[in-house]
Design an enzyme around this catalytic site. Structure first.
Site, PDB file in Angstrom:
ATOM      1  N   GLN A 103       0.837  -1.193   0.000  1.00  0.00           N
ATOM      2  CA  GLN A 103       0.000   0.000   0.000  1.00  0.00           C
ATOM      3  C   GLN A 103       0.877   1.250   0.000  1.00  0.00           C
ATOM      4  OE1 GLN A 103      -1.998   1.255   3.709  1.00  0.00           O
ATOM      5  NE2 GLN A 103      -3.898   1.184   2.558  1.00  0.00           N
ATOM      6  N   GLY A 104       0.823   2.013  -1.083  1.00  0.00           N
ATOM      7  CA  GLY A 104       1.643   3.222  -1.195  1.00  0.00           C
ATOM      8  C   GLY A 104       0.809   4.469  -0.989  1.00  0.00           C
ATOM      9  N   SER A 127       1.341   6.651   2.301  1.00  0.00           N
ATOM     10  CA  SER A 127       2.137   7.625   3.061  1.00  0.00           C
ATOM     11  C   SER A 127       3.335   8.129   2.265  1.00  0.00           C
ATOM     12  CB  SER A 127       2.650   6.991   4.356  1.00  0.00           C
ATOM     13  OG  SER A 127       1.586   6.483   5.106  1.00  0.00           O
ATOM     14  N   GLU A 131     -14.049  -3.583   5.223  1.00  0.00           N
ATOM     15  CA  GLU A 131     -13.395  -4.120   6.410  1.00  0.00           C
ATOM     16  C   GLU A 131     -14.373  -4.305   7.576  1.00  0.00           C
ATOM     17  OE1 GLU A 131     -10.218  -2.232   8.604  1.00  0.00           O
ATOM     18  OE2 GLU A 131      -9.040  -2.519   6.787  1.00  0.00           O
TER      19      GLU A 131
HETATM   20  C1  LIG Z   1       4.922  -0.506  10.887  1.00  0.00           C
HETATM   21  C2  LIG Z   1       4.309   0.500   9.967  1.00  0.00           C
HETATM   22  C3  LIG Z   1       3.806   0.099   8.769  1.00  0.00           C
HETATM   23  C4  LIG Z   1       3.272   1.025   7.887  1.00  0.00           C
HETATM   24  N1  LIG Z   1       2.831   0.587   6.662  1.00  0.00           N
HETATM   25  C5  LIG Z   1       2.375   1.473   5.785  1.00  0.00           C
HETATM   26  C6  LIG Z   1       1.988   1.053   4.481  1.00  0.00           C
HETATM   27  O1  LIG Z   1       2.077  -0.142   4.150  1.00  0.00           O
HETATM   28  N2  LIG Z   1       1.556   1.965   3.593  1.00  0.00           N
HETATM   29  C7  LIG Z   1       1.464   3.275   3.926  1.00  0.00           C
HETATM   30  O2  LIG Z   1       1.038   4.050   3.090  1.00  0.00           O
HETATM   31  N3  LIG Z   1       1.815   3.738   5.157  1.00  0.00           N
HETATM   32  C8  LIG Z   1       2.287   2.862   6.079  1.00  0.00           C
HETATM   33  N4  LIG Z   1       2.678   3.304   7.314  1.00  0.00           N
HETATM   34  C9  LIG Z   1       2.654   4.734   7.597  1.00  0.00           C
HETATM   35  C10 LIG Z   1       1.643   5.173   8.647  1.00  0.00           C
HETATM   36  O3  LIG Z   1       0.358   5.191   8.113  1.00  0.00           O
HETATM   37  C11 LIG Z   1       2.105   6.553   9.140  1.00  0.00           C
HETATM   38  O4  LIG Z   1       3.317   6.360   9.829  1.00  0.00           O
HETATM   39  C12 LIG Z   1       1.114   7.210  10.039  1.00  0.00           C
HETATM   40  O5  LIG Z   1      -0.045   7.565   9.348  1.00  0.00           O
HETATM   41  C13 LIG Z   1       1.723   8.460  10.705  1.00  0.00           C
HETATM   42  O6  LIG Z   1       2.320   9.320   9.793  1.00  0.00           O
HETATM   43  P1  LIG Z   1       3.821   9.845  10.020  1.00  0.00           P
HETATM   44  O7  LIG Z   1       4.674   8.673  10.247  1.00  0.00           O
HETATM   45  O8  LIG Z   1       4.152  10.745   8.908  1.00  0.00           O
HETATM   46  O9  LIG Z   1       3.789  10.677  11.354  1.00  0.00           O
HETATM   47  P2  LIG Z   1       3.323  12.198  11.504  1.00  0.00           P
HETATM   48  O10 LIG Z   1       2.013  12.388  10.876  1.00  0.00           O
HETATM   49  O11 LIG Z   1       4.423  13.083  11.096  1.00  0.00           O
HETATM   50  O12 LIG Z   1       3.166  12.276  13.064  1.00  0.00           O
HETATM   51  C14 LIG Z   1       4.244  12.535  13.980  1.00  0.00           C
HETATM   52  C15 LIG Z   1       3.644  12.768  15.352  1.00  0.00           C
HETATM   53  O13 LIG Z   1       2.787  13.921  15.298  1.00  0.00           O
HETATM   54  C16 LIG Z   1       1.493  13.602  15.724  1.00  0.00           C
HETATM   55  N5  LIG Z   1       0.493  14.345  14.981  1.00  0.00           N
HETATM   56  C17 LIG Z   1       0.397  14.527  13.643  1.00  0.00           C
HETATM   57  N6  LIG Z   1      -0.696  15.218  13.328  1.00  0.00           N
HETATM   58  C18 LIG Z   1      -1.331  15.482  14.487  1.00  0.00           C
HETATM   59  C19 LIG Z   1      -2.541  16.161  14.838  1.00  0.00           C
HETATM   60  N7  LIG Z   1      -3.345  16.681  13.910  1.00  0.00           N
HETATM   61  N8  LIG Z   1      -2.855  16.219  16.134  1.00  0.00           N
HETATM   62  C20 LIG Z   1      -2.048  15.680  17.089  1.00  0.00           C
HETATM   63  N9  LIG Z   1      -0.922  15.052  16.829  1.00  0.00           N
HETATM   64  C21 LIG Z   1      -0.565  14.940  15.532  1.00  0.00           C
HETATM   65  C22 LIG Z   1       1.375  12.111  15.480  1.00  0.00           C
HETATM   66  O14 LIG Z   1       0.389  11.530  16.293  1.00  0.00           O
HETATM   67  C23 LIG Z   1       2.762  11.613  15.805  1.00  0.00           C
HETATM   68  O15 LIG Z   1       2.892  11.412  17.164  1.00  0.00           O
HETATM   69  C24 LIG Z   1       3.217   2.394   8.219  1.00  0.00           C
HETATM   70  C25 LIG Z   1       3.725   2.800   9.446  1.00  0.00           C
HETATM   71  C26 LIG Z   1       4.266   1.885  10.327  1.00  0.00           C
HETATM   72  C27 LIG Z   1       4.816   2.353  11.643  1.00  0.00           C
END
Ligand SMILES: Cc1cc2nc3c(=O)[nH]c(=O)nc-3n(C[C@H](O)[C@H](O)[C@H](O)COP(=O)(O)OP(=O)(O)OC[C@H]3O[C@@H](n4cnc5c(N)ncnc54)[C@H](O)[C@@H]3O)c2cc1C
Lengths: 326, 391
Positions: free
Chosen positions: B125-126, B128, B243
């Protein structure tokens, strides 16, 4: 079938509880020191005490789940502990083969008050009451004569008349089985859930209304997330309480497990919610005038009503893991 | 309200249990790479050959079209039989496949659905990107229509199993002037197309299960766009209604089992006083009981979400409550495990291995698929109706 949501009849029942209590049980009533006697007389008249009693004992013949729905609403409106005494006392009387006494208790003609599980306290006692005491082993229904001494003392919850009592249980009239102890746990859990929901709703409402820094405080995540945690607490506690009620009602093997677990989760959820509600009300929350402290005090009362959380934790650890199927 | 399994459901449980007992692989599942892919796809094939390949899938696509309660029973027995997780088949079975069924055209369905259920195609899934995580609507990877192709340039990140996948459900911005949710498209991307570079990323648990993916003018035939150009957001969201909150049930059932194992562990390791087993310590007992009770609550929330799904088509925001509860409970369970292990908690071998791995790996449960903070926002705003903050 797996269905943890109320059906139409149950929804109607909830609406009915809620509309009666909203009209007749404003929290302001708790300040007059009358121990909810008038309110409870009214609820007896409406037949609510006998909801889960068999029809042969003058009850409505509904299940434990309906009774749990009643106690959830009663918890929300902080209905006094004589509700527990009347309902549990009536069940104990049925279990002991005395349907006449059950009917009298359920109809409110005969008064009953609750004792703490350890037998040290009586709550909202009136002259002539039967005394109801529940602990892990079961339930005891005592005559007033069993009361050796009763000394009024100041209580944490201003709306409940507290007495320190000494009992002579040689006059124990009835001893019923363990399912009534479990029923008590479920009903206490349901009351704790109602209390938690009241705190969640009050906190959320205030968070929508109170403005600071030019916006409702509920827009601040520190507040919003605390409300969200209350919502999750309520959801987890209610679904588990409902499950426990259904399991006990149908005699499932894991009823004791689910009942103890429900009491633990509901206790934690309620305590977190009532405390969070004070915090979200700020300085106002710290006043006697604001009703938030009434919820805190009632919560601590309910947490001791059928034994403290640690007791239920040990009970839970003593049960086998619930597994479905053979 | 009711909590009983029917006679048919109990019979179904027996049937499932018997099949699983005879068929669950006994070898240890590799945690990463091609060996993992071979294991996961073989297990999918084995399930499919016996008709268990798509328990939630409609019959017309080779699935079983099971009721929610039957799915629940399947997952309960699955965990009980210690069957391996779907692993790299997860996206195909629970996201991409259902999305193609719901929103794809006949050609797309015919090409992809059978290969997924037979365990022949692995998907990732692409969604993020470096600049689009919690704020998914700010996706920037660009898709430009050129003749019969969409030419994609940009970057994705945290793409689970990208290194072993054949296809990707890719969310790109196809209208350069669009903002936020508009102008996105959901595209089937062949992971072997020229211009794609996959750079695997090691996780804090020490395994390589996700990756960053770079796209340098990757040509994707327009026929691979699902649901039409510019419809990407609604296509991405349609998976959620398939789902219905069931995809996470296996994890929830598994956690119940984990807590029981933790209770057993506490009976074996020496407790904080250095003499008696940990399970004799009052504070440890209190914690174990609380975890056991909370797992019971989580299970009850699962039953409640099934009850809701039986009445409503689209799942409500309540789903965020169980996801949040599960993620944080998973971490509390493993925090307790570290404390109970005491001196052994610094080992990654022997009795401590599984616990310390899951402790580290478990950090993902409050991040992946929506962080705890985002879930609390959803609960606050959509369940409780609290106002959104000023941006
Ligand atoms: C093991 C794993 C597998 C994954 N697999 C996939 C995948 O297959 N495909 C895919 O597309 N993505 C995948 N992801 C990505 C995942 O969906 C994102 O990591 C997640 O949505 C968070 O985005 P970010 O990492 O950019 O963190 P950020 O959005 O940058 O967040 C950083 C911090 O800021 C906080 N924050 C951000 N916005 C707010 C807000 N509005 N209010 C309060 N706090 C906030 C967050 O809670 C977090 O603590 C995966 C992630 C993990 C860890």
């Amino acid at each position: 079938m797996i269905d943890l949501l109320p059906d139409d009849d149950q929804k109607a029942l909830i609406d009915n509880f809620e509309s009666v209590l909203a009209a007749e049980a404003p929290l302001a009533r708790l300040r007059d020191g009358q121990g909810d006697l008038a309110l409870l007389a009214r609820l007896a008249e409406l037949g609510w005490f006998g909801l889960g009693l068999p029809e042969s004992a003058g009850g409505v013949g509904l299940g434990l789940i309906e009774e749990a729905l009643l106690f959830r609403e009663a918890g929300r409106f902080l209905v006094g502990p004589r509700l527990f005494a009347a309902v549990l006392g009536a069940h104990a009387a049925v279990g002991a083969g005395d349907p006449a006494l059950a009917a009298a208790l359920a109809g409110g003609e005969r008064g009953a008050c609750l004792l703490s599980g350890d037998g040290r306290h009586a709550f909202d006692r009136q002259p002539g009451d039967s005394l109801v005491r529940v602990d892990e082993e079961g339930i005891r229904l005592l005559d007033e004569a069993a009361l050796v001494r009763a000394e009024p003392i100041d209580g944490l919850d201003p709306a409940i008349a507290l007495e320190r009592v000494e009992l002579d249980e040689r006059g124990v009239r009835r001893l019923a089985d363990r399912t009534l102890a479990l029923r008590t746990k479920v009903l206490v859990s349901a009351s704790l859930v109602g209390l938690a929901e009241a705190a969640r709703d009050r906190a959320t409402l205030y968070a929508k209304e109170r403005q600071q820094f030019g916006q409702p405080i509920g827009a601040f995540q520190a507040i919003k997330h605390r409300c969200a945690d209350m919502a999750v607490g309520c959801e987890s506690a209610w679904t588990l309480t409902a499950l426990a009620a259904l399991c006990l009602g149908s005699g499932r093997h894991d009823a004791a497990f689910q009942a103890a677990a429900a009491r633990i989760v509901a206790g934690d959820a309620a305590l977190a919610a009532v405390r969070g509600n004070v915090q979200i009300h700020g300085g106002m929350g710290f006043t006697d005038e604001c009703e938030a402290h009434l919820l805190v005090k009632r919560c601590h009362f309910l947490l001791q009503l059928a034994g403290g959380t640690r007791l239920h934790q040990e009970a839970l650890l003593g049960e086998p893991e619930p597994v479905h199927g053979r | 309200m009711d909590f009983t399994f029917t006679v048919e459901e109990e019979a179904f449980r027996e049937e499932v249990r018997t099949w699983l007992r005879a068929n669950v692989p006994t070898e240890k599942r590799p945690k990463e790479g091609q060996a993992m892919r071979a294991f996961d796809t073989a297990w999918q094939r084995r399930q499919h050959e016996s008709g268990w390949g798509g328990i939630a899938w409609p019959v017309e696509y080779g699935g079983q079209g099971l009721s929610l309660v039957q799915q629940l029973i399947w997952h309960e027995e699955y965990v009980r039989a210690e069957a391996p997780p779907p692993g790299c088949m997860f996206v195909a079975l629970s996201h991409a496949g259902p999305t193609v069924m719901l929103r794809g055209n006949a050609e797309q369905r015919a090409l992809h659905i059978p290969r997924i259920i037979r365990g022949e195609a692995v998907w990732c899934q692409g969604f993020s990107e470096p600049g689009a995580g919690s704020d998914l609507a700010s996706v920037r990877a660009r898709g430009v229509v050129d003749g019969d192709d969409l030419v994609v340039t940009g970057q994705k990140v945290w793409t689970s199993y990208a290194d072993v996948a054949d296809y990707q459900e890719l969310l790109v911005r196809t209208d350069p002037d669009s903002q936020r949710h508009a102008g996105l498209s959901w595209v089937i991307c062949d992971m072997r197309a020229p211009g794609i570079t996959v750079r695997p990323i090691r996780t804090m648990a020490g395994i390589t299960t996700f990756a960053e993916v770079f796209y340098d003018e990757v040509r994707i035939p327009l026929g691979q766009v699902v649901g039409g150009l510019g419809e990407g957001w609604s296509v991405a969201m349609s998976t959620l209604s398939f789902e219905r909150g069931t995809a996470m049930i296996p994890h929830q059932v598994e956690l119940q089992r984990t807590v029981e194992q933790l209770i057993a562990l506490a009976g074996e390791v020496t407790g904080p006083d250095g003499r008696r087993p940990a399970a004799a310590d009052d504070e440890v007992r209190s914690r174990l009981a609380r975890l056991r009770a909370e797992v019971a609550a989580m299970r009850a929330m699962t039953y409640a979400s099934i009850s809701r799904a039986q009445r409503e088509d689209a799942p409500g925001p309540e789903g965020a409550m169980i996801s949040l509860y599960f993620g944080e409970l998973f971490q509390r369970v493993h925090d307790a495990a570290m404390d109970i292990l005491g001196g052994e908690s610094i080992e990654r071998q022997g009795r401590a291995e599984a616990w310390t791995f899951r402790y580290l790996d478990g950090f993902k449960h409050t991040i992946a698929g929506g962080t705890s903070e985002i879930r609390r926002n959803i609960i606050g705003e959509r369940v409780l109706g609290l106002p959104r903050g000023r941006a």
